[in-house]
Design a protein around this motif. Sequence first.
Motif, PDB file in Angstrom:
ATOM      1  N   ILE A 152      -7.698 -10.939  -0.994  1.00  0.00           N
ATOM      2  CA  ILE A 152      -8.601 -11.669  -1.646  1.00  0.00           C
ATOM      3  C   ILE A 152      -7.879 -11.569  -3.473  1.00  0.00           C
ATOM      4  O   ILE A 152      -8.838 -10.174  -3.455  1.00  0.00           O
ATOM      5  CB  ILE A 152     -10.210 -11.884  -1.071  1.00  0.00           C
ATOM      6  N   ILE A 153      -6.875 -11.180  -3.633  1.00  0.00           N
ATOM      7  CA  ILE A 153      -6.528 -10.647  -4.291  1.00  0.00           C
ATOM      8  C   ILE A 153      -6.766 -11.326  -6.009  1.00  0.00           C
ATOM      9  O   ILE A 153      -6.524 -12.548  -6.118  1.00  0.00           O
ATOM     10  CB  ILE A 153      -5.067 -11.095  -4.023  1.00  0.00           C
ATOM     11  N   ALA A 170       2.602  -4.795  -6.393  1.00  0.00           N
ATOM     12  CA  ALA A 170       1.139  -4.103  -5.748  1.00  0.00           C
ATOM     13  C   ALA A 170      -0.296  -4.139  -5.476  1.00  0.00           C
ATOM     14  O   ALA A 170      -0.056  -5.179  -6.960  1.00  0.00           O
ATOM     15  CB  ALA A 170       1.979  -2.659  -6.197  1.00  0.00           C
ATOM     16  N   LEU A 171      -0.877  -3.126  -5.153  1.00  0.00           N
ATOM     17  CA  LEU A 171      -2.150  -3.378  -5.595  1.00  0.00           C
ATOM     18  C   LEU A 171      -3.359  -2.823  -6.009  1.00  0.00           C
ATOM     19  O   LEU A 171      -2.751  -1.765  -5.536  1.00  0.00           O
ATOM     20  CB  LEU A 171      -2.643  -4.107  -4.242  1.00  0.00           C
ATOM     21  N   THR A 172      -4.210  -2.700  -6.363  1.00  0.00           N
ATOM     22  CA  THR A 172      -4.784  -1.918  -7.122  1.00  0.00           C
ATOM     23  C   THR A 172      -5.969  -1.390  -5.871  1.00  0.00           C
ATOM     24  O   THR A 172      -5.364  -1.732  -5.250  1.00  0.00           O
ATOM     25  CB  THR A 172      -6.168  -2.178  -8.297  1.00  0.00           C
ATOM     26  N   ALA A 173      -7.018  -0.763  -6.133  1.00  0.00           N
ATOM     27  CA  ALA A 173      -8.016  -0.817  -4.759  1.00  0.00           C
ATOM     28  C   ALA A 173      -8.606  -1.743  -3.671  1.00  0.00           C
ATOM     29  O   ALA A 173      -8.439  -3.155  -4.216  1.00  0.00           O
ATOM     30  CB  ALA A 173      -9.433   0.055  -5.144  1.00  0.00           C
ATOM     31  N   ALA A 174      -8.099  -0.939  -2.606  1.00  0.00           N
ATOM     32  CA  ALA A 174      -8.578  -2.799  -2.161  1.00  0.00           C
ATOM     33  C   ALA A 174      -9.655  -2.392  -0.672  1.00  0.00           C
ATOM     34  O   ALA A 174      -9.950  -1.421   0.077  1.00  0.00           O
ATOM     35  CB  ALA A 174      -7.423  -3.013  -0.701  1.00  0.00           C
ATOM     36  N   TRP A 175     -10.853  -3.045  -0.866  1.00  0.00           N
ATOM     37  CA  TRP A 175     -12.261  -2.966  -0.288  1.00  0.00           C
ATOM     38  C   TRP A 175     -12.149  -3.394   0.472  1.00  0.00           C
ATOM     39  O   TRP A 175     -12.363  -5.115   0.774  1.00  0.00           O
ATOM     40  CB  TRP A 175     -13.085  -2.760  -1.006  1.00  0.00           C
ATOM     41  N   PRO A 176     -12.914  -3.215   2.058  1.00  0.00           N
ATOM     42  CA  PRO A 176     -12.993  -3.935   3.225  1.00  0.00           C
ATOM     43  C   PRO A 176     -13.853  -4.839   2.766  1.00  0.00           C
ATOM     44  O   PRO A 176     -14.988  -4.694   2.099  1.00  0.00           O
ATOM     45  CB  PRO A 176     -13.466  -3.147   4.820  1.00  0.00           C
ATOM     46  N   PHE A 179      -9.444  -8.015   2.916  1.00  0.00           N
ATOM     47  CA  PHE A 179      -9.917  -7.108   1.467  1.00  0.00           C
ATOM     48  C   PHE A 179     -10.004  -6.969   0.397  1.00  0.00           C
ATOM     49  O   PHE A 179      -8.896  -8.852   0.505  1.00  0.00           O
ATOM     50  CB  PHE A 179      -8.222  -5.859   1.159  1.00  0.00           C
ATOM     51  N   ALA A 180     -11.222  -6.867  -0.794  1.00  0.00           N
ATOM     52  CA  ALA A 180     -10.973  -7.417  -1.461  1.00  0.00           C
ATOM     53  C   ALA A 180      -9.857  -6.891  -2.577  1.00  0.00           C
ATOM     54  O   ALA A 180     -10.482  -5.406  -2.456  1.00  0.00           O
ATOM     55  CB  ALA A 180     -12.481  -8.003  -1.858  1.00  0.00           C
TER      56      ALA A 180
END
Length: 145
Positions: A15-16, A64-70, A88-89
Amino acid sequence: MGADERRVVRVAAGIIRREGRVLAARRANGEQAGSWELPGGKVEPGETPEAALRREVSEELGCALTAAWPYDTVEYDYPAFHLSMEVFATGLASGAEPTCHEGVHDELRWLSREELLDVEWLPADEGLVRALAFFWDEVLEDQQL
């Protein structure tokens, strides 16, 4: 083949979010061409779901992505296989701008909460997206990402 023998496909999806919107990608090929999905892809043997998400987004969207939270795990039975999707968010790295990779996606859209159901989602993504609309504020809080 019985349900217990069905092939399991493990994928990771993101979920970007950016500026109060969520990225959706329309599939370009295959049986599900024209349907929309959250970006991501298959988890390779020995790879964590988060690493798979980062690799797939890099390969398919050039970002690239930032921090990813389940966020959630979706279990869905397609006719030919069982899908297990770790979600992931996350957000895009500073200055990143996603682009379609030929043959994978043919359109990208940043959808607001009100626009989430304006596209035809893949069956496995639809329930997740409906829940996302309900929990929108919690998922998209800036301090979480």
